[in-house]
Design an enzyme around this catalytic site. Structure first.
Site, short mmCIF file in Angstrom:
data_model
loop_
_atom_site.label_atom_id
_atom_site.label_comp_id
_atom_site.label_asym_id
_atom_site.label_seq_id
_atom_site.Cartn_x
_atom_site.Cartn_y
_atom_site.Cartn_z
N ASP A 1 4.81 2.99 1.55
CA ASP A 1 3.38 3.12 1.78
C ASP A 1 2.74 1.86 1.20
O ASP A 1 3.38 1.13 0.43
CB ASP A 1 2.87 4.37 1.06
CG ASP A 1 1.37 4.53 1.15
OD1 ASP A 1 0.81 4.34 2.25
OD2 ASP A 1 0.74 4.83 0.12
N ASP B 1 -1.24 1.30 0.15
CA ASP B 1 -2.27 1.53 -0.88
C ASP B 1 -1.78 2.50 -1.95
O ASP B 1 -1.37 3.62 -1.64
CB ASP B 1 -3.55 2.06 -0.24
CG ASP B 1 -4.15 1.09 0.77
OD1 ASP B 1 -4.13 -0.12 0.49
OD2 ASP B 1 -4.62 1.54 1.83
N LYS C 1 0.61 9.45 8.89
CA LYS C 1 1.52 10.21 8.04
C LYS C 1 0.78 11.48 7.64
O LYS C 1 -0.42 11.41 7.39
CB LYS C 1 1.87 9.40 6.77
CG LYS C 1 2.68 8.17 7.07
CD LYS C 1 2.93 7.33 5.82
CE LYS C 1 1.62 6.64 5.44
NZ LYS C 1 1.66 5.91 4.22
#
Length: 180
Positions: free
Chosen positions: A17, A19, A112
């Site tokens: 991922d 952030d 997601k």
């Protein structure tokens, strides 16, 4: 909970991922330009370790700020170009970046925890085997994404999740150091 798959080698893929894992997550906001992008401590060192360990390194990121009109997809690409340049300067690499700019409320979105960005990566890199893949994220949707694609999952940070990850680390660098 310091269990990791055995014999991670160049046949393995690392999904990350963005952030909250690679860069500082802005609370109730989005990284909208390069000036707002700040690497978390140790991340560049972690990418150097990952480049030696994994065959493919893929970033998967939900960026609904695009659909909200807060930034353009071109700006997201500029941020990613800057991020990759910095990673490469430190002997790391990124093989692919997949972005979902859709809103959570969009029907048939591929954000997601949907595994569709993983399938996009596998379409581009047919050698990706999800049973030999690790997903590292900082939220429940990241863990669910990895589980939905059949990956080993790692949660970084202190977020409490409904879906249990296979492992948990304080930071990306602490995960990377455990791979050595």
């Amino acid at each position: 909970m310091n269990v990791l798959p055995e014999k991670i080698d160049g046949s393995w893929t690392l999904f990350l991922d963005r952030d909250g894992v690679i860069n500082v997550r802005l609370i109730d906001d989005y990284v909208k330009n390069i000036n707002e992008f700040e690497f978390l401590p140790g991340v560049l060192d972690a990418f150097e370790i990952f480049a030696e360990k994994f065959g493919k390194i893929i970033i998967v990121t939900n960026q609904q700020g695009v659909a909200k009109g807060l930034m353009t997809l071109d700006m997201v690409h500029l941020i990613h170009r800057f991020m990759v340049e910095q990673i490469e300067k430190q002997k790391g690499r990124v093989d692919g970046i997949y972005v979902c700019p859709q809103l959570k409320t969009d029907p048939d979105n591929y954000r997601k925890p949907s595994p569709r960005m993983a399938f996009m990566a596998q379409s581009d890199f047919p050698e990706i085997d999800f049973e030999k893949s690790i997903m590292v994220g900082d939220s429940n949707s990241d863990v669910e994404f990895g589980k939905n694609a059949g990956m080993f999952t790692v949660l970084v940070g202190d977020e409490q999740t409904e879906t249990f990850p296979d492992n948990r680390f304080d930071s990306l660098i602490s995960f990377a150091e455990n791979l050595k």
